[in-house]
Enzyme design. Structure first.
Site, PDB file in Angstrom:
ATOM      1  N   THR A   1       0.862  -1.186   0.000  1.00 40.58           N
ATOM      2  CA  THR A   1       0.000   0.000   0.000  1.00 40.58           C
ATOM      3  C   THR A   1       0.896   1.233   0.000  1.00 40.58           C
ATOM      4  O   THR A   1       1.678   1.430   0.940  1.00 40.58           O
ATOM      5  CB  THR A   1      -0.900  -0.017   1.252  1.00 40.58           C
ATOM      6  OG1 THR A   1      -1.591  -1.272   1.264  1.00 40.58           O
ATOM      7  CG2 THR A   1      -1.892   1.120   1.243  1.00 40.58           C
TER       8      THR A   1
ATOM      9  N   GLU B   1      -3.252  -4.887  -2.629  1.00 38.52           N
ATOM     10  CA  GLU B   1      -3.829  -6.093  -2.038  1.00 38.52           C
ATOM     11  C   GLU B   1      -4.975  -5.723  -1.096  1.00 38.52           C
ATOM     12  O   GLU B   1      -4.868  -4.783  -0.323  1.00 38.52           O
ATOM     13  CB  GLU B   1      -2.736  -6.861  -1.272  1.00 38.52           C
ATOM     14  CG  GLU B   1      -3.197  -8.179  -0.728  1.00 38.52           C
ATOM     15  CD  GLU B   1      -3.958  -8.997  -1.776  1.00 38.52           C
ATOM     16  OE1 GLU B   1      -3.356  -9.380  -2.779  1.00 38.52           O
ATOM     17  OE2 GLU B   1      -5.173  -9.229  -1.589  1.00 38.52           O
TER      18      GLU B   1
ATOM     19  N   CYS C   1      -3.630  -2.213   8.960  1.00 36.42           N
ATOM     20  CA  CYS C   1      -3.980  -1.443   7.755  1.00 36.42           C
ATOM     21  C   CYS C   1      -4.787  -0.166   8.016  1.00 36.42           C
ATOM     22  O   CYS C   1      -4.364   0.917   7.633  1.00 36.42           O
ATOM     23  CB  CYS C   1      -4.732  -2.339   6.779  1.00 36.42           C
ATOM     24  SG  CYS C   1      -3.650  -3.590   6.068  1.00 36.42           S
TER      25      CYS C   1
HETATM   26  N1  LIG Z   1      -1.210  -7.279   6.391  1.00 35.74           N
HETATM   27  C1  LIG Z   1      -2.311  -7.045   5.716  1.00 35.74           C
HETATM   28  O1  LIG Z   1      -3.412  -7.492   6.084  1.00 35.74           O
HETATM   29  C2  LIG Z   1      -2.278  -6.254   4.442  1.00 35.74           C
HETATM   30  C3  LIG Z   1      -3.402  -6.262   3.603  1.00 35.74           C
HETATM   31  C4  LIG Z   1      -3.345  -5.524   2.423  1.00 35.74           C
HETATM   32  C5  LIG Z   1      -2.200  -4.785   2.103  1.00 35.74           C
HETATM   33  N2  LIG Z   1      -1.143  -4.784   2.959  1.00 35.74           N
HETATM   34  C6  LIG Z   1       0.048  -4.017   2.569  1.00 35.74           C
HETATM   35  O2  LIG Z   1       0.981  -4.938   2.029  1.00 35.74           O
HETATM   36  C7  LIG Z   1       2.318  -4.531   2.374  1.00 35.74           C
HETATM   37  C8  LIG Z   1       3.016  -5.662   3.116  1.00 35.74           C
HETATM   38  O3  LIG Z   1       2.348  -5.851   4.344  1.00 35.74           O
HETATM   39  P1  LIG Z   1       2.640  -7.121   5.270  1.00 35.74           P
HETATM   40  O4  LIG Z   1       1.640  -7.075   6.347  1.00 35.74           O
HETATM   41  O5  LIG Z   1       2.772  -8.327   4.416  1.00 35.74           O
HETATM   42  O6  LIG Z   1       4.082  -6.735   5.847  1.00 35.74           O
HETATM   43  P2  LIG Z   1       5.071  -7.683   6.662  1.00 35.74           P
HETATM   44  O7  LIG Z   1       5.849  -6.773   7.549  1.00 35.74           O
HETATM   45  O8  LIG Z   1       4.334  -8.839   7.234  1.00 35.74           O
HETATM   46  O9  LIG Z   1       6.040  -8.276   5.530  1.00 35.74           O
HETATM   47  C9  LIG Z   1       6.936  -7.492   4.788  1.00 35.74           C
HETATM   48  C10 LIG Z   1       8.139  -8.364   4.433  1.00 35.74           C
HETATM   49  O10 LIG Z   1       8.964  -7.655   3.513  1.00 35.74           O
HETATM   50  C11 LIG Z   1      10.295  -8.056   3.758  1.00 35.74           C
HETATM   51  N3  LIG Z   1      11.232  -7.141   3.083  1.00 35.74           N
HETATM   52  C12 LIG Z   1      11.716  -5.941   3.510  1.00 35.74           C
HETATM   53  N4  LIG Z   1      12.545  -5.431   2.563  1.00 35.74           N
HETATM   54  C13 LIG Z   1      12.556  -6.308   1.537  1.00 35.74           C
HETATM   55  C14 LIG Z   1      13.212  -6.354   0.263  1.00 35.74           C
HETATM   56  N5  LIG Z   1      13.996  -5.369  -0.145  1.00 35.74           N
HETATM   57  N6  LIG Z   1      12.990  -7.397  -0.525  1.00 35.74           N
HETATM   58  C15 LIG Z   1      12.168  -8.406  -0.167  1.00 35.74           C
HETATM   59  N7  LIG Z   1      11.537  -8.432   1.020  1.00 35.74           N
HETATM   60  C16 LIG Z   1      11.720  -7.400   1.859  1.00 35.74           C
HETATM   61  C17 LIG Z   1      10.399  -8.075   5.275  1.00 35.74           C
HETATM   62  O11 LIG Z   1      11.506  -8.855   5.711  1.00 35.74           O
HETATM   63  C18 LIG Z   1       9.040  -8.704   5.630  1.00 35.74           C
HETATM   64  O12 LIG Z   1       9.147 -10.101   5.762  1.00 35.74           O
HETATM   65  C19 LIG Z   1       2.164  -3.255   3.175  1.00 35.74           C
HETATM   66  O13 LIG Z   1       2.280  -2.149   2.325  1.00 35.74           O
HETATM   67  C20 LIG Z   1       0.754  -3.337   3.728  1.00 35.74           C
HETATM   68  O14 LIG Z   1       0.192  -2.081   3.970  1.00 35.74           O
HETATM   69  C21 LIG Z   1      -1.145  -5.521   4.094  1.00 35.74           C
END
Ligand SMILES: NC(=O)c1ccc[n+]([C@@H]2O[C@H](COP(=O)([O-])OP(=O)(O)OC[C@H]3O[C@@H](n4cnc5c(N)ncnc54)[C@H](O)[C@@H]3O)[C@@H](O)[C@H]2O)c1
Length: 467
Positions: free
Chosen positions: A125, A155, A266
């Protein structure tokens, strides 16, 4: 079958990778070696514990293991992908803006290692325009001469139901200003989902759609929370109002549940981020600014209901909290309202006994709250902590185990206070509890216990509404 690389093995990256692997070859890349090894062990049946808790995720990973490759090595990650989905974190910075440092680093890594033509999509996001920024970073740093396009594919999954949400989405939003790339993305998704759900658009519209959706849902919740407080003031029941308006199909019944406020990874972050972005763009979204303020005020309102029962003195008071995750079935404690309440109670001298149906939520609570050690006790049984030393029960999330509690097991409580932070107990049960000398508090349903002051309302109308 396309070759896809996902950046980020978190709450979005792992379920998305597992879902894509139904019909595509997927590489999941994360620099965090421990996470990659954890997934590998699960896929190889050496463990049943993932670092994230998601229903059916382990089964899906194992079912499609032949299509999944895991790596913490960037060169391996970028061996010939046709699509890259960036699903790294975008946590808020101290100003409430999305911190794009992980997006930056992913873009730089792609620039340095990409060696074939590819389409890159942000799943994270991000503020509208980020795809252009990523495109510029990659273009500047590109080591090899390749063609690439950058777009957006936000997502919408919800934690706890991620696998199901990905399998049967209402819509798949994606945007890219490069028409040819947009057609290729459409082609990619037609192998996975029904074409009715596909929503192709421009890059900026796609990026904004994600924030718009979360802000709209959060606004529904805050709207109901403001009504709930008015309901308590005048003696109406917000649950009844909710039902009355929710059956109007123009409004819809979802996200109308009044509560102690929305939380999670979120809504708080995304409402703050889009409100801040709009201010910086001189196009403020004052409705979302109000949504945020109402959310904070509702939590305060609920908390005050608790402390006023103890005349603002919580020293030596013991609470039970059922559900510490920001919602049922998740171990994610980011911006969890029950955690916020627990901390405030402990800051003011109370002891909290915490139970959650997800053991990982308790593990995370302990890890993240070592400074409160001694002020909380974790439990793996819903009832074991009840005794004549417990002063209040707080319902923290909406798990069905909390909807119909075994009341006999609660009767030992010293003070029989029940604070329903999710408004999940029904009117019948509330009346029954009241007969057993329990005192029930919620957000917007005080009238079930207290009735209404008819005389006061009539004099109010006579006073203010008769010219
Ligand atoms: N969690 C949710 O329910 C949800 C739903 C929709 C959208 N989102 C969005 O999706 C995105 C990810 O959220 P999340 O909850 O999965 O985050 P998260 O913190 O669970 O996972 C992020 C991952 O990215 C990895 N990372 C960091 N730098 C990296 C790089 N250069 N290359 C590869 N991996 C790297 C981290 O080690 C971590 O494992 C955010 O922008 C969030 O707002 C999250």
């Amino acid at each position: 079958m396309s070759r896809v690389t996902i950046f980020g093995a978190g709450y979005v990256g792992v379920p998305t990778g597992a879902h894509f692997s139904r019909t595509h070859k997927v590489t999941i890349y994360d620099p965090d070696t421990e996470k990659i090894n954890t997934i590998r062990k699960v896929i190889e049946n050496q463990s049943d514990e993932l670092h994230i808790h998601e229903k059916d995720l382990i089964e899906l990973l194992r079912e499609n293991h032949e299509n999944i490759f895991l790596t913490d090595n960037i060169e391996e990650a970028l061996k010939n992908p046709e699509f890259i989905f960036i699903a790294v974190g975008t946590p808020p910075n101290e100003k409430g803006r999305a911190n794009l440092k992980y997006i930056y680093s992913a873009a730089e890594q792609i620039a340095a290692n990409l060696s074939n033509d590819c389409i890159i999509l942000n799943k994270s996001t991000v503020p509208p325009g980020t795809a252009y920024l990523v495109e510029d970073i990659i273009a500047k740093g590109l080591k090899n001469k390749v063609n690439f396009a950058v777009g957006s594919c936000p997502e919408f999954l919800a934690e706890g139901t991620a696998v199901e949400d990905l399998r049967t989405p209402d819509r798949i939003v994606y945007g890219c200003d490069d028409r040819e790339a947009l057609d290729k993305i459409t082609h990619f998704f037609t192998f996975l989902q029904s074409s009715d759900s596909l929503c192709p658009m421009t890059t900026l519209s796609s990026e904004l759609t994600k924030y718009a959706a979360n802000a709209m849902l959060a606004t529904k919740v805050s709207f109901m929370n403001s009504l709930a407080i008015l309901c308590d003031t005048i003696g109406a029941n917000v649950r009844e109002v909710q039902e009355g308006i929710g059956k109007d199909q123009r409004i819809g019944s979802k996200f109308l549940n009044a509560s102690m406020g929305y939380g999670g990874s979120c809504f708080p972050k995304d409402t703050q981020a889009i409100a801040e972005y709009a201010i910086l763009q001189d196009s403020p979204l004052s409705i979302i600014e109000s949504t945020i303020k109402i959310n904070d005020a509702t939590t305060e309102y609920f908390y005050n209901k608790i402390v006023e029962d103890f005349k603002d003195n919580l020293s030596g008071i013991n609470f039970v909290i059922w559900g510490i995750g920001f919602k049922a079935r998740t171990d994610d404690l980011r911006e969890s309202k029950p955690v916020e309440i627990a901390k405030k109670l402990m800051d003011n001298g109370a002891h909290v006994h915490i139970y959650d149906t997800v053991p990982g939520a308790l593990v995370n609570f302990e890890r993240e709250n070592s400074k409160y050690s001694g002020s909380f006790t974790l439990h793996h049984d819903q009832y074991e902590m009840f005794s004549n030393e417990i002063d209040g029960l707080i319902i923290g999330n909406e798990h069905e185990k909390f909807r119909n509690p075994d009341i006999d097991k609660l009767t030992t409580m010293k003070h029989k206070y029940i604070y329903d932070g999710k408004n999940i107990l029904n009117n019948y049960l509330i009346r029954y509890l009241t007969k057993l000398q329990f005192q029930y508090k919620s957000v917007g349903k005080d009238s079930v216990v207290n009735g209404r002051d008819r005389t006061k309302l009539v004099s109010f109308l006579q006073d203010k509404y008769m010219d």
